[in-house]
Scaffold this motif. Sequence first.
Motif, PDB file in Angstrom:
ATOM      1  N   SER B 141      17.673  -5.092  19.323  1.00  0.00           N
ATOM      2  CA  SER B 141      18.159  -5.844  20.496  1.00  0.00           C
ATOM      3  C   SER B 141      18.040  -7.314  20.162  1.00  0.00           C
ATOM      4  CB  SER B 141      17.296  -5.539  21.721  1.00  0.00           C
ATOM      5  OG  SER B 141      17.267  -4.163  21.973  1.00  0.00           O
ATOM      6  N   ALA B 142      19.155  -7.982  20.004  1.00  0.00           N
ATOM      7  CA  ALA B 142      19.078  -9.391  19.617  1.00  0.00           C
ATOM      8  C   ALA B 142      20.428 -10.083  19.692  1.00  0.00           C
ATOM      9  CB  ALA B 142      18.518  -9.541  18.211  1.00  0.00           C
ATOM     10  N   GLY B 144      23.579  -9.291  20.272  1.00  0.00           N
ATOM     11  CA  GLY B 144      24.633  -9.074  21.257  1.00  0.00           C
ATOM     12  C   GLY B 144      25.974  -8.768  20.626  1.00  0.00           C
ATOM     13  N   GLY B 192      14.244 -11.188  18.267  1.00  0.00           N
ATOM     14  CA  GLY B 192      15.388 -10.661  19.010  1.00  0.00           C
ATOM     15  C   GLY B 192      15.356 -11.122  20.456  1.00  0.00           C
ATOM     16  N   ASN B 193      14.175 -11.076  21.050  1.00  0.00           N
ATOM     17  CA  ASN B 193      14.061 -11.494  22.448  1.00  0.00           C
ATOM     18  C   ASN B 193      14.394 -12.975  22.621  1.00  0.00           C
ATOM     19  OD1 ASN B 193      13.376  -8.899  23.080  1.00  0.00           O
ATOM     20  ND2 ASN B 193      11.173  -9.259  22.968  1.00  0.00           N
ATOM     21  N   ILE B 196      18.181 -13.292  22.511  1.00  0.00           N
ATOM     22  CA  ILE B 196      18.802 -12.865  23.774  1.00  0.00           C
ATOM     23  C   ILE B 196      18.686 -13.968  24.829  1.00  0.00           C
ATOM     24  CG2 ILE B 196      18.582 -11.233  25.706  1.00  0.00           C
ATOM     25  CD1 ILE B 196      17.658  -9.137  23.580  1.00  0.00           C
ATOM     26  N   VAL B 225      14.074 -10.433  30.643  1.00  0.00           N
ATOM     27  CA  VAL B 225      13.736 -10.448  29.212  1.00  0.00           C
ATOM     28  C   VAL B 225      12.321 -11.000  29.003  1.00  0.00           C
ATOM     29  CG1 VAL B 225      14.309 -11.428  26.956  1.00  0.00           C
ATOM     30  CG2 VAL B 225      16.126 -10.575  28.434  1.00  0.00           C
ATOM     31  N   GLY B 249      20.305  -7.685  26.295  1.00  0.00           N
ATOM     32  CA  GLY B 249      20.859  -8.245  25.066  1.00  0.00           C
ATOM     33  C   GLY B 249      22.377  -8.181  25.040  1.00  0.00           C
ATOM     34  N   SER B 252      23.781 -10.477  27.904  1.00  0.00           N
ATOM     35  CA  SER B 252      23.595 -11.898  27.578  1.00  0.00           C
ATOM     36  C   SER B 252      24.763 -12.476  26.804  1.00  0.00           C
ATOM     37  CB  SER B 252      22.359 -12.062  26.681  1.00  0.00           C
ATOM     38  OG  SER B 252      21.257 -12.397  27.432  1.00  0.00           O
TER      39      SER B 252
END
Lengths: 394, 394
Positions: B141-142, B144, B192-193, B196, B225, B249, B252
Amino acid sequence: MQNFNYFTPTKIVFGKDTEQQVGELIKAQHCNKVLIHYGNQSAKKFGLLDRIKASLDNASIAYIELGGVVPNPLLSLVYQGIELCKQEQVDFILAVGGGSVIDSAKAIAYGVAEEGDVWDLFDGKRQATACLPIATVLTISAAGSEMSDGSVITKDEGGIKRGYSNDLSRPKFSILNPELTVTLPDYQTASGNADILMHTMERYFTPNATMEITDTIAESILKTVMKNAQILVKDPKNYQARAEIMWCGSLSHNGLTGCGGGNGDWATHMLEHELSGMFDVTHGAGLAAMWGHWARYVYRDILPRFERFAIHAMGVTPAKTAEQTALKGIEAMENFFRSINMPTNLTELGVKVSTEQITEMAQKCSIASKGSIGAAKTLYEADMIAIYTAAKEA
Amino acid sequence: MQNFNYFTPTKIVFGKDTEQQVGELIKAQHCNKVLIHYGNQSAKKFGLLDRIKASLDNASIAYIELGGVVPNPLLSLVYQGIELCKQEQVDFILAVGGGSVIDSAKAIAYGVAEEGDVWDLFDGKRQATACLPIATVLTISAAGSEMSDGSVITKDEGGIKRGYSNDLSRPKFSILNPELTVTLPDYQTASGNADILMHTMERYFTPNATMEITDTIAESILKTVMKNAQILVKDPKNYQARAEIMWCGSLSHNGLTGCGGGNGDWATHMLEHELSGMFDVTHGAGLAAMWGHWARYVYRDILPRFERFAIHAMGVTPAKTAEQTALKGIEAMENFFRSINMPTNLTELGVKVSTEQITEMAQKCSIASKGSIGAAKTLYEADMIAIYTAAKEA
């Protein structure tokens, strides 16, 4: 939370004067002939249809027309549209109007692309395997059909109103110009706003564990619609308010507000479908008239959800008990409906319904839903009668 | 507010075990042969690739493989992929991995479908007219990229990192199973966060008037997030937190958080591209290291926006002046980055940069962006040098 699919392939072209792009947008779809489908009201009134035709002419796109769609669109016109499209070798349908016109266009699109009676889809007898491509120029913020997979059609005989959903019918593009909604009668604007709220609430009131991001987006939509609906009561020409509501209308019903929470409740919609099938009331107003009575009938079954709704969507100060908070939330929504001149019972809706008619609606609703409706609480025929009766006697 | 287009045709299939549907989903795309494209890490590690191949075998879909994608994916592998696909008559690409793998797949897809050097697209010399269909099974998850129109590729020679965006490259479907992200190293999860958050913030910090619904959705994403990123620091296997972040993600970076606000700022991304082009740092960590220095350099130019951010996204209690509130908001985001072990300057990022290297990065950035970057405040080469220097000396 539940696994989910999310599919919104419709290209949104949003803002002032965007209907001027319609010719160019259809050209990119590589079609031969377009049916322009519309209702009796807004499309012709302010020169919109002429502007659209000019744009198609500029892009050298051939087209024919079929007007006459009425609120709660009729199967008879759908059949007429299917015949016309087949005769004229139409391969693309452009809906110019609100939910009724778009839903009628979707039904025609199924009927042209497939063999067999299109009503079978709505009657639950089979699934669609093909659908002509459609697009929309939206003139009412309400139904969300411009981005959704759904269509609701009424069979003339017996006023039987049925919905059918299939990803095949999601529009290729939808042109959303908030200016096109400025001239709507206040009652239509307010009914549309009630409908938008309900598309979010039907998904929000689920018995399942949900996702925080979905819940907070749903609450954002509810608060934004309520705030701007009240602005429009006083200032119907406010572009920013029209725009906020128009975009919320699409987001409310494109699936976003249900991600992870399951399939939603939809009991209020099912109850209203029978109501507007029998009495031809405006859908959004019918929903507003029914919702509070549904809510008071079911809230104990998903109390934490109604409590959250009261605090996060309606801004209620928590009361001593969760039950009191939940009831304050329901009351706050009914007060909101009144503030935009929407009904909160059948009398205010202008419907005089007999005990026999309530029984008939409950029976029809039960048949259409194969016995029961709702997810927050499963509702059978006796429950439906109780909710209709509460809405009558309030 | 600005007119806008919104187009997210990618079908999302979200939740546990959803990768088992990949064969069936590709079958619906009617292709002849698939390239499975992946990196060196997660795809092979936990049997994911084997499960995907089993699903393709069950659906009788022919495929070949190309692994070896690295973070900041390289043009040389893209060229190799294009040759391979042409030789093998591949007509569908399945990316199994994170943003780097998906971006590499998009670049290959352009290169197979079109004549000419694919780098010309990234170098701004022409627009794409075709792209093979692609799909993704997401493992980080990063970026997008699983729902976006964007791709970022690094030219091996000189480490030149460039992005290209075109709707043609939006994936047909993306499989998002949060369980696939559970085994990521903590640093990758946190990076990753940060990425996002930045995809939302780049759109949020605009000089234009915006829409309330877009702003509140953006703030919902930021808060969700941040909350769940902190949960993952302590409990990396938390499914619900992984799911909230994975869906945020995609939301966003699919366009939703920019509707009505114009094209966004993107200066932090441009500054970071040069940084990770030269030093090969993790993109999200590089963004976290740069953001605060960009923010302090530009916040006075869009003060009401930074004030709103502080209050609504960061939960800051308003200070005496808007400026003080804005600065408290920037500080709160930096504190958040530290709380998930992300850097807030170049030293913490582990980069030792010389004055000459800063000048070189600013020059490259300036050339890549045809002179200036940013919308909140237009930044020229001297501004870029000042921000890099602040990030170095902090």
